[in-house]
Write a protein that holds these residues in place. Structure first.
Motif, PDB file in Angstrom:
ATOM      1  N   LEU A 155      27.281  57.475  85.798  1.00 53.10           N
ATOM      2  CA  LEU A 155      26.811  56.141  85.169  1.00 53.10           C
ATOM      3  C   LEU A 155      27.298  55.010  84.165  1.00 53.10           C
ATOM      4  O   LEU A 155      27.890  54.195  84.686  1.00 53.10           O
ATOM      5  CB  LEU A 155      25.292  56.121  85.525  1.00 53.10           C
ATOM      6  CG  LEU A 155      24.623  56.351  86.544  1.00 53.10           C
ATOM      7  CD1 LEU A 155      22.962  55.690  86.572  1.00 53.10           C
ATOM      8  CD2 LEU A 155      25.435  56.074  88.304  1.00 53.10           C
ATOM      9  N   LEU A 156      27.127  55.491  83.676  1.00 58.66           N
ATOM     10  CA  LEU A 156      27.554  54.683  81.718  1.00 58.66           C
ATOM     11  C   LEU A 156      29.583  55.475  81.899  1.00 58.66           C
ATOM     12  O   LEU A 156      29.889  54.053  81.239  1.00 58.66           O
ATOM     13  CB  LEU A 156      27.523  56.019  80.132  1.00 58.66           C
ATOM     14  CG  LEU A 156      25.815  56.268  80.117  1.00 58.66           C
ATOM     15  CD1 LEU A 156      25.215  56.939  78.703  1.00 58.66           C
ATOM     16  CD2 LEU A 156      25.287  54.748  80.142  1.00 58.66           C
ATOM     17  N   ALA A 157      30.381  55.983  82.220  1.00 56.63           N
ATOM     18  CA  ALA A 157      30.960  55.825  82.155  1.00 56.63           C
ATOM     19  C   ALA A 157      31.751  54.436  83.114  1.00 56.63           C
ATOM     20  O   ALA A 157      32.591  54.270  83.050  1.00 56.63           O
ATOM     21  CB  ALA A 157      32.276  57.169  82.682  1.00 56.63           C
ATOM     22  N   LEU A 158      30.962  54.506  84.328  1.00 53.64           N
ATOM     23  CA  LEU A 158      31.490  53.509  85.253  1.00 53.64           C
ATOM     24  C   LEU A 158      31.731  52.321  84.060  1.00 53.64           C
ATOM     25  O   LEU A 158      31.514  51.546  84.866  1.00 53.64           O
ATOM     26  CB  LEU A 158      30.543  53.029  86.620  1.00 53.64           C
ATOM     27  CG  LEU A 158      30.837  54.771  87.830  1.00 53.64           C
ATOM     28  CD1 LEU A 158      30.083  54.776  89.474  1.00 53.64           C
ATOM     29  CD2 LEU A 158      32.309  54.297  87.777  1.00 53.64           C
ATOM     30  N   PHE A 159      29.822  52.064  84.023  1.00 55.28           N
ATOM     31  CA  PHE A 159      29.486  50.940  82.638  1.00 55.28           C
ATOM     32  C   PHE A 159      30.986  50.316  82.423  1.00 55.28           C
ATOM     33  O   PHE A 159      30.763  49.043  81.484  1.00 55.28           O
ATOM     34  CB  PHE A 159      28.094  50.519  82.178  1.00 55.28           C
ATOM     35  CG  PHE A 159      27.678  50.275  81.650  1.00 55.28           C
ATOM     36  CD1 PHE A 159      27.055  49.170  82.407  1.00 55.28           C
ATOM     37  CD2 PHE A 159      27.642  49.812  80.575  1.00 55.28           C
ATOM     38  CE1 PHE A 159      26.449  47.930  81.767  1.00 55.28           C
ATOM     39  CE2 PHE A 159      27.320  48.622  79.907  1.00 55.28           C
ATOM     40  CZ  PHE A 159      27.112  47.437  80.593  1.00 55.28           C
ATOM     41  N   ALA A 160      30.998  51.587  81.682  1.00 53.15           N
ATOM     42  CA  ALA A 160      32.750  51.737  80.428  1.00 53.15           C
ATOM     43  C   ALA A 160      33.533  51.219  81.001  1.00 53.15           C
ATOM     44  O   ALA A 160      34.009  50.230  80.010  1.00 53.15           O
ATOM     45  CB  ALA A 160      32.308  52.607  79.391  1.00 53.15           C
TER      46      ALA A 160
END
Length: 315
Positions: free
Chosen positions: A110-115
């Motif tokens: 999810l952090l990859a998508l948020f970034a």
């Protein structure tokens, strides 16, 4: 005396060339403007302005002081502008804490998508099994397994309640045999989380074949199973790696094991029984005056967990 307001009024008086014009520009009475400047001079112990009936001029000290005052006021305006921009556009460093199982298996993707969505936000991530003081350590958002680790002053949102699963690798089961009954678990090597209540026994919901309910169905009871722990750790990632290394049976949240089960690296045992569940909470210090980066991240996470809700005991 409001020194900052006095500085602003003093600067405006010089800019407008008189008290009356400054008072009109500031929508104040002439007496109030005059009093602010007089109080400032009294506080400094020196005269800043030479006053005559026709002319207003700066003293030597007034010239030096005005230059510094204008720089101070400009710096304050810049700081306010930066804060206002930060409140509107997600940017800066976002400090995140998470327990290992959820952090590695669920949060990382999810952090990859948020970034990608918010490229101006720098992600500073702490993964640990140890409790943290979010305020003291400057954590913006934390992810916990239960409310016991969350201070009552925090806002907490329950994201999900994943099941706890019992698993082992195909190779471990080939060599040691697959347990056919719950009692068979006791003869296997177990990889155990470092909760005191789990060190010697695992709890599971079982169907009591001797007792029957009024509807003619067997009764579900809580069964205590003695376990032989060959590894004990407070880190779910370590327990998972030990399980994947064919070291024994592991009992962890589905969030830690889902990918391994889908890929066939681990086999779920006794899926018809319940080994309990854990609650995943997201916590943050306050609802009020959240920066854009924090508010955007919270909203993003809630979108990924549509059944998320604020827990009433952690508001």
């Amino acid at each position: 005396m409001d020194r900052l307001q006095s500085m602003r009024i003093f600067s405006k008086v010089v800019e407008m060339g008189g008290f009356a014009r400054a008072a009109a520009a500031l929508d104040m009475s002439n007496a109030v403007v005059t009093r602010y400047v007089a109080d400032l001079e009294s506080h400094l112990g020196t005269r800043l302005l030479n006053r005559t009936t026709r002319k207003l001029s700066l003293t030597e000290t007034g010239h030096v002081y005005l230059e510094r005052v204008r720089q101070i006021l400009a710096d304050i305006e810049d700081a306010d502008a930066i804060a206002a921009i930060s409140a509107k556009k997600p940017s800066g460093t976002l400090r995140i804490y998470s327990v290992p199982g959820f952090g590695v298996s669920q949060l990382a993707p999810l952090l990859a998508l948020f970034a990608k969505k918010f490229p101006d936000v720098i992600l500073d991530i702490k993964i640990s099994s140890h409790p943290v003081d979010m305020v003291e350590e400057g954590i913006d958002v934390g992810f916990f397994l239960d409310l016991q680790k969350i201070d009552s002053s925090m806002v907490a949102r329950q994201l999900a309640t994943p099941d706890v699963m019992l698993c082992a690798t195909p190779e471990y089961l080939r060599v040691n045999g697959t347990p056919e009954t719950l009692d068979d678990i006791s003869r296997h090597r177990c990889l155990n989380y470092a909760f005191d209540f789990m060190r010697h026994n695992w709890m599971v919901h079982d169907w009591d074949t001797e007792e029957f309910s009024y509807a003619g169905k067997s009764k579900q009871v809580l069964k205590q199973i003695p376990v032989n722990s060959c590894v004990v750790s407070n880190n779910t990632a370590i327990l998972r790696e030990c399980a994947l290394a064919d070291m024994g049976l592991v009992l962890l949240s589905s969030y830690s094991l889902d990918n391994d089960i889908r890929s066939g690296r681990l086999i779920r045992l006794f899926p018809e029984h319940s080994f309990g569940s854990v609650s995943i909470f997201m916590a943050y210090p306050s609802r009020r005056l959240l920066s854009a980066k924090v508010r955007s991240f919270i909203n993003f996470i809630v979108e990924q967990f549509p059944h998320a809700g604020t827990h009433p005991s952690a508001q």
